[in-house]
Design a protein around this motif. Structure first.
Motif, PDB file in Angstrom:
ATOM      1  N   UNK A   1       0.849  -1.192   0.000  1.00  0.00           N
ATOM      2  CA  UNK A   1       0.000   0.000   0.000  1.00  0.00           C
ATOM      3  C   UNK A   1       0.890   1.250   0.000  1.00  0.00           C
ATOM      4  N   UNK A   2       0.345   2.341  -0.591  1.00  0.00           N
ATOM      5  CA  UNK A   2       1.108   3.582  -0.653  1.00  0.00           C
ATOM      6  C   UNK A   2       1.083   4.254   0.721  1.00  0.00           C
ATOM      7  N   UNK A   3       2.257   4.637   1.165  1.00  0.00           N
ATOM      8  CA  UNK A   3       2.369   5.290   2.465  1.00  0.00           C
ATOM      9  C   UNK A   3       2.288   6.800   2.314  1.00  0.00           C
ATOM     10  N   UNK A   4       3.000   7.362   1.342  1.00  0.00           N
ATOM     11  CA  UNK A   4       3.046   8.808   1.192  1.00  0.00           C
ATOM     12  C   UNK A   4       3.260   9.169  -0.279  1.00  0.00           C
ATOM     13  N   UNK A   5       2.628  10.262  -0.730  1.00  0.00           N
ATOM     14  CA  UNK A   5       2.804  10.760  -2.103  1.00  0.00           C
ATOM     15  C   UNK A   5       3.264  12.206  -2.039  1.00  0.00           C
ATOM     16  N   UNK A   6       4.313  12.515  -2.824  1.00  0.00           N
ATOM     17  CA  UNK A   6       4.755  13.905  -2.938  1.00  0.00           C
ATOM     18  C   UNK A   6       4.821  14.280  -4.428  1.00  0.00           C
ATOM     19  N   UNK A   7       4.142  15.361  -4.798  1.00  0.00           N
ATOM     20  CA  UNK A   7       4.162  15.858  -6.183  1.00  0.00           C
ATOM     21  C   UNK A   7       4.577  17.316  -6.130  1.00  0.00           C
ATOM     22  N   UNK A   8       5.610  17.661  -6.915  1.00  0.00           N
ATOM     23  CA  UNK A   8       6.063  19.042  -6.903  1.00  0.00           C
ATOM     24  C   UNK A   8       6.630  19.504  -8.248  1.00  0.00           C
ATOM     25  N   UNK A  22      -5.411   7.163   2.275  1.00  0.00           N
ATOM     26  CA  UNK A  22      -6.036   6.080   3.042  1.00  0.00           C
ATOM     27  C   UNK A  22      -6.215   4.871   2.127  1.00  0.00           C
ATOM     28  N   UNK A  23      -6.869   3.849   2.684  1.00  0.00           N
ATOM     29  CA  UNK A  23      -7.100   2.648   1.875  1.00  0.00           C
ATOM     30  C   UNK A  23      -8.015   2.968   0.707  1.00  0.00           C
ATOM     31  N   UNK A  24      -9.040   3.785   0.958  1.00  0.00           N
ATOM     32  CA  UNK A  24      -9.933   4.255  -0.102  1.00  0.00           C
ATOM     33  C   UNK A  24      -9.925   5.778  -0.042  1.00  0.00           C
ATOM     34  N   UNK A  25      -9.694   6.413  -1.210  1.00  0.00           N
ATOM     35  CA  UNK A  25      -9.591   7.868  -1.273  1.00  0.00           C
ATOM     36  C   UNK A  25     -10.488   8.397  -2.376  1.00  0.00           C
ATOM     37  N   UNK A  26     -11.109   9.541  -2.132  1.00  0.00           N
ATOM     38  CA  UNK A  26     -11.943  10.194  -3.137  1.00  0.00           C
ATOM     39  C   UNK A  26     -11.386  11.597  -3.358  1.00  0.00           C
ATOM     40  N   UNK A  27     -10.854  11.806  -4.571  1.00  0.00           N
ATOM     41  CA  UNK A  27     -10.230  13.088  -4.895  1.00  0.00           C
ATOM     42  C   UNK A  27     -11.076  13.751  -5.963  1.00  0.00           C
ATOM     43  N   UNK A  28     -11.490  14.968  -5.735  1.00  0.00           N
ATOM     44  CA  UNK A  28     -12.352  15.652  -6.700  1.00  0.00           C
ATOM     45  C   UNK A  28     -11.867  17.090  -6.839  1.00  0.00           C
TER      46      UNK A  28
END
Length: 332
Positions: A1-8, A22-28
């Motif tokens: 599972x992904x622990x951390x995401x960094x975008x720059x 989280x285990x399930x994420x909703x991005x809008x």
């Protein structure tokens, strides 16, 4: 599972953003806020040193992303059937390749049609030009055909035949040999006159036979007798073998005396001289005599042929050139 995401430092992520999913994420969000950019980073479509994904296990796992890029690679919409096929990335690529080749075939077929059209146009122009040439040739034939009919036998049956004959003659015609109409009339009257007689072509001179005679080995050979006797060496020293040979024949008729000075000949000198002129000498002398006869016959044969040519008075011979060459040949 992904622990951390960094975008720059890409797209709308300036300054950079870091979050722990989280285990399930909703991005809008609205269009242009970075949703697609995030999916491309996850699927590794965008690779940047400013972007990082940290995993719980410490090992990168497979990520499956369903976005516009996935649809283009894996789904094919069939316009005719109004359905959507899931083909997989590899099959979609094959499908695209097939479509490209179909388009290429259509292009080639179009080029072929254009080429065929050009060829047909060329054939039509060629046929038109051929008809023009036939008309011109036939027009001239009508003007002069009857006047020269004996020379045109078998060529006046149709426009096509007459045109073919004109083209055949034209291809072998030399520009400097073209005659005027008046010259043609003069020659036609001469050739097709009722009292005209035919001249056969004169026979060639026997050049091969002449060449064979000229290579006879006797021509480069000195014919002498045996030189290994005292009388033989003396005769060769005097270089007078022909003179001595003639004397031997006369000596047989003068009862032991020299045919030249009438003195008594030494004993055995007649036999010594005759021994000098041995069998080889006689054979060579005989062969030379035979060669001389053949050469004389050949000269007579040549003279006879030249005489026959002169007597027949061939019209196609330039007599001045002929006389000059005859004199040169006979002198040789």
């Amino acid at each position: 599972m992904i622990k951390k995401i960094y975008i720059g430092n890409i797209a709308t992520y300036i300054p950079g953003v870091e979050f722990e999913p989280k285990k399930i994420n909703f991005i809008y969000g609205a269009n242009g806020t970075g949703k697609s950019t995030l999916s491309k980073v996850l699927s590794n479509e965008i690779s940047s040193s400013e972007c990082n994904i940290e995993w719980n296990t410490g090992t990168k796992e497979d990520v499956i992303v369903y976005n516009k890029g996935f649809v283009e690679k894996n789904l094919q919409i069939h316009k005719a059937l109004k359905v959507c096929f899931s083909l997989g990335e590899e099959n979609t690529e094959k499908k695209r390749e097939i479509e490209e080749k179909k388009n290429k075939i259509e292009e080639l077929l179009k080029l072929n049609d254009n080429a065929q059209s050009t060829i047909h146009k060329f054939y039509d122009e060629q046929k038109k030009e051929r008809n023009n040439i036939e008309d011109i040739c036939w027009y001239i034939q009508k003007q002069y055909g009857e006047e020269f009919k004996s020379a045109l036998t078998g060529s006046r049956s149709s426009k096509r035949n007459f045109c073919d004959k004109c083209i055949e003659v034209y291809t072998s015609l030399k520009e400097d040999k073209v005659l005027s109409l008046e010259e043609l009339r003069t020659r036609y009257k001469t050739v097709f006159a009722k009292d005209a007689s035919k001249n056969n072509k004169y026979l060639n001179l026997p050049i091969n036979e002449i060449n064979l005679l000229d290579t006879n080995e006797l021509l480069g050979k000195m014919i002498v007798g045996k030189s290994d006797t005292p009388i033989g060496r003396f005769i060769e020293y005097l270089n007078s073998s022909d003179w001595v040979k003639l004397g031997v024949e006369y000596a047989k008729k003068v009862d032991g005396k020299c045919p030249y000075c009438q003195r008594e000949l030494p004993l055995n000198i007649q036999e010594d001289i005759e021994a000098y002129f041995d069998k080889t000498y006689e054979e060579n002398k005989s062969a030379l005599s035979e060669y001389e006869k053949k050469y004389k016959l050949m000269i007579d044969k040549i003279k006879k042929k030249i005489q026959d040519i002169e007597q027949n008075k061939y019209l196609y011979i330039d007599n001045t050139k002929f006389d000059n060459k005859k004199i040169f040949l006979l002198s040789k």
